[in-house]
Every structure is written in C-alpha cells, then in structure tokens.
Write a protein that holds these residues in place. Structure first.
Motif, PDB file in Angstrom:
ATOM      1  N   HIS A  41      33.938  17.362  72.329  1.00 18.45           N
ATOM      2  CA  HIS A  41      33.133  16.157  72.085  1.00 18.45           C
ATOM      3  C   HIS A  41      32.979  15.907  70.586  1.00 18.45           C
ATOM      4  O   HIS A  41      33.121  14.780  70.106  1.00 18.45           O
ATOM      5  N   HIS A  74      27.746  16.586  64.156  1.00 17.16           N
ATOM      6  CA  HIS A  74      26.475  15.950  64.549  1.00 17.16           C
ATOM      7  C   HIS A  74      25.699  16.727  65.615  1.00 17.16           C
ATOM      8  O   HIS A  74      24.479  16.690  65.639  1.00 17.16           O
ATOM      9  N   ASP A  75      26.410  17.446  66.486  1.00 14.75           N
ATOM     10  CA  ASP A  75      25.723  18.244  67.525  1.00 14.75           C
ATOM     11  C   ASP A  75      25.921  19.738  67.306  1.00 14.75           C
ATOM     12  O   ASP A  75      25.835  20.521  68.257  1.00 14.75           O
ATOM     13  N   ASP A 130      28.736   7.964  69.880  1.00 13.80           N
ATOM     14  CA  ASP A 130      28.369   9.245  70.480  1.00 13.80           C
ATOM     15  C   ASP A 130      28.341   9.231  72.015  1.00 13.80           C
ATOM     16  O   ASP A 130      29.140   9.902  72.670  1.00 13.80           O
TER      17      ASP A 130
END
Ligand SMILES: [Fe+2]
Length: 199
Positions: A41, A74-75, A130
């Motif tokens: 992802h 980002h994650d 996202d």
C-alpha cells in the motif's frame, strides 16, 4: 483511542528540502513494517504521488521524490504502533531533520483522525490518493486478471457498493476530492492506469 495530534506546526523550516535517501527511506519502511500488504500500500501510494507530481504538477525530480517519500512513509508506524499512528513517524522524521512539508503532508493525510487539515498540493493529493488507492487494490484482488483490463465502470460500481471494502470511508474520499479540486473519476482512472505497475 484518539489519534489527534493536537499540533499545527511540523518540522523545522531550516530543514526545507531535506529528504532521506531512497535507500534510507526503504530501510525505514522495511524496518518498521512487517506486514507485506501494508508495505505494498505504501509503495502504491508513493508511486501515485510521484507520478502525479511529475505528470500533473510538472515538478522537478527532487520535488517528485519529496512527494514520493511522503507517500512511502505516510503509514510507516501503523503496523507496530497503531495507537501512536502518525505521531511516531512524524517524530522520527523530525529527529532526522526532514523537510517540514513532507512531515506536514503525512500529518494531514487523515484530517478526521489527526486533526490536521491538508493545505498544500502535496497534502491534498496524499489525502486524495490514500483511501481510493486501497479501494482499487481491494478490487484488483477480487479480479482474476488483477489490474489487467480494469475499467473505470468497475471501480465506480465497487465505490457505490457499501459492503465492498466496507472499511473504506466513501464520504472521506469525496471530501478529499473536493479539497484537492479533482474529479473522482479522473483520480480513479489515474490509479487504474498506474497502480498495477507497483510490485
Ligand atoms: Fe494509507
């Protein structure tokens, strides 16, 4: 569990332009994330951000990497520290003297969760890509051909089916499109045409 960051300024302006090297960013990704699905992802969102920066914003290679890096990390803290999601990666990048715009983009990728509003183009496009990237990937997994031959009408249909990838908040996606000033269908098409390239 509240993930509110309760702050509005990120990083130090004197670090503008500072990035991790690609090797160091990948090292951080691999060290922090054991979940291969989550890692994919991150790579998908990174690729979308880089592609958008190059193709739609006409940015330089160094700026493309800043967009890509925001997507890639980002994650980063979600796998091991979900209760500190966003806070931990922000503090890590601050300790490494990274460009405040990259940190800010990460901090604002979930305004409803973290309480930080997307402001810059980078912020808004990260928020826009996202969840829709995740929905599109979920759709690819249920197709025997994966991404090959995927059509806009297919993903539009899944988007309307509330039971499909039910954890993906459609309202939030529409909100993100509004904020970025982009059309849902054009972002869907952008993702369909590129995301299958990410392995
Ligand atoms: Fe994400």
């Amino acid at each position: 569990m509240s993930l509110q960051l309760n702050r509005s300024s990120f990083g130090d302006p004197k670090n503008a332009g500072n990035t991790l090297s690609k090797d160091d960013a990948n090292q951080l990704l691999n060290d922090w994330i054991k979940n291969e699905r989550l890692k994919l992802h991150m790579k998908q969102v990174a690729y979308l951000m880089k592609s958008w920066a190059a193709e739609k914003e006409g940015l330089s290679e160094s700026d493309q990497w800043r967009w890509e890096m925001a997507g890639l990390l980002h994650d980063a803290d979600w796998d091991q520290w979900p209760e500190e999601h966003c806070k931990k990666i922000i503090e890590e990048l601050e300790s490494r003297n990274i460009d405040p715009e990259i940190i800010r983009a990460i901090a604002s990728h979930g305004p409803n969760h973290f309480g930080v509003q997307p402001e810059t183009r980078m912020d808004k496009m990260l928020f826009a890509f996202d969840e829709l990237s995740g929905l599109t990937h979920a759709y690819s997994l249920m197709r025997p051909e994966g991404y090959a031959g995927m059509e806009l009408k297919g993903i539009k249909k899944r988007f309307k089916e509330k039971a499909f990838a039910a954890n993906v908040n459609r309202e939030e996606i529409l909100d993100a499109m509004n904020r970025a000033g982009v059309e849902l269908e054009s972002i869907m098409q952008f993702i369909i045409e590129r995301q299958g390239d990410v392995k």
